[in-house]
Design an enzyme around this catalytic site. Sequence first.
Site, PDB file in Angstrom:
ATOM      1  N   ASP A 180       0.878  -1.163   0.000  1.00  0.00           N
ATOM      2  CA  ASP A 180       0.000   0.000   0.000  1.00  0.00           C
ATOM      3  C   ASP A 180       0.919   1.217   0.000  1.00  0.00           C
ATOM      4  O   ASP A 180       1.534   1.537   1.018  1.00  0.00           O
ATOM      5  CB  ASP A 180      -0.896   0.000   1.242  1.00  0.00           C
ATOM      6  N   HIS A 181       1.018   1.895  -1.148  1.00  0.00           N
ATOM      7  CA  HIS A 181       2.035   2.951  -1.269  1.00  0.00           C
ATOM      8  C   HIS A 181       1.824   4.087  -0.276  1.00  0.00           C
ATOM      9  O   HIS A 181       2.755   4.809   0.058  1.00  0.00           O
ATOM     10  CB  HIS A 181       2.081   3.497  -2.702  1.00  0.00           C
ATOM     11  N   HIS A 243      -6.072   2.486   2.022  1.00  0.00           N
ATOM     12  CA  HIS A 243      -5.242   3.613   2.457  1.00  0.00           C
ATOM     13  C   HIS A 243      -5.699   4.214   3.790  1.00  0.00           C
ATOM     14  O   HIS A 243      -4.917   4.367   4.729  1.00  0.00           O
ATOM     15  CB  HIS A 243      -5.262   4.730   1.409  1.00  0.00           C
TER      16      HIS A 243
END
Length: 505
Positions: A180-181, A243
């Site tokens: 998950d960037h 996110h």
Amino acid sequence: MIKNDNQILVIFGASGDLTARKLIPAIYNLYKKDYLPEKYAIVGVGRTSYDDEEFRQKAVIENEHIKKEGDKSLEDFAKLIHYHSLDTSNKEDYKGLSDRLHSIDDDFGTNCNVIFYLSVPPSLYGVIPKHLAYAGLNEEKSGWTRLIIEKPFGYDLESAKELNKTLLEDYREDQIYRIDHYLGKETVQNLLVTRFSNSIFEPLWNRNYIHRVEITSAESVGVEKRGGYYDGSGALRDMVQNHLLQLIGLVAMEPPVKSDANSIRNEKLKVFQSLRPMTPEDVKNNVIRGQYTSSKIKGEEVKGYREEEGVDPESKTETFVALKFFIDNWRWSGVPFYIRSGKKLPTRVSEVVIHFKPNHHRLFSQSQKINSQNMLVLRIQPDEGVLLKFGMKVPGQGFDVKNVNMDFLYSDLTDAYVPDAYERLILDCMQGDATLYARGDSVEAAWEFIDPILKAWKEDSSIPIYGYPAGTWGPENVDDLIEGEHMMWRYPCKNLAEDGIFCEL
């Protein structure tokens, strides 16, 4: 600096957009910063037929996302890159990949350490790992094997469980890295440091002192050319389930016993398990969804969501979602949490806002605004930094009180190199550090919270989807979610220290 094991990075979907925009530039930056091990190779995998030189030219030399510095480093880096063509759906092709990797391992001396990065459509997340296992590429005979999977991790709870079950048939949980960037951003990681290294914050970080917690993730762009994909996803799946709930985990978790991956991820899981389940009535009252409609922004006509390419003209997919929910544990009992995320909002900004309770006896209440609580803002992007709002006396007669700002900006650290999120996450996987990666049980726990909302929207046609003009802060009634008279969302600007619904954007 930690000495990294010699290794091979295999990128499935090597000719795709993510590889060109993020992965290859991130690895090149690690190369320039001397973070790569002494013996390192990259193998691009895809259906398109390239030889090594053709792929090096495309992936590196002609890549517009790589900053060209006119030195020899680019050409030297390109020599690390190889290409192998296969049909990802044909398991027999993976035997050829196995032979190729063994050949590269012999040439480079990478000790059979391999990372497989799945930069591919979600429909292949269960297929490619299964075929890798068929060719024996999941085995760790003399080195290690790791698997990086991009989001989304499932489309709902059922599909997330099925994906986890499929992966765990051939891989251990500690081999699987769900990326998950958002968690790779320096400012997200700073949440833990702000909380647990500062004694002025941790004693206040609970229901006794915090009135509410608010998270905003706003985008000024629309769906661009992703209308077909987005129409099957929506803001709740695309942003909140992964996110923003991951941010909630960092904000709300208990102090871990140690700063290692298992300890931190265990505490995040407890937060997700403590999320109060949403009933159909809760969804009606505590969740607002919206779709942007056509409008004028700075004199320019802007399309509405249903007019975008690839979008169903009758679509009920939300481009905006705001929700109020609770975490049922000792620390957060009774404290409302608020999340909002949307497209075509006034500015691009992501931040966490901690609203502290007012003093029990408000000595200067007549001279203070009703909504003038102390506020801690943790800005994730842009203008990254931390802002504290508190009251000060206005010079002159009497006790007029005005909110003032005390802030810190990462840009003030002129000599500090802030790595890109993908740089940090790829480096962590190279080192076997899963702290910033999602664990399977946490993914399922997050879906358990989100699924009832999706189900209510699907089954109850009376739940409205509100229109909001592109360029505004969502549906008009979104402030009604906030508990308390005259309470409202913080309306952030691109500059950290400024706010207000009509601020200069």
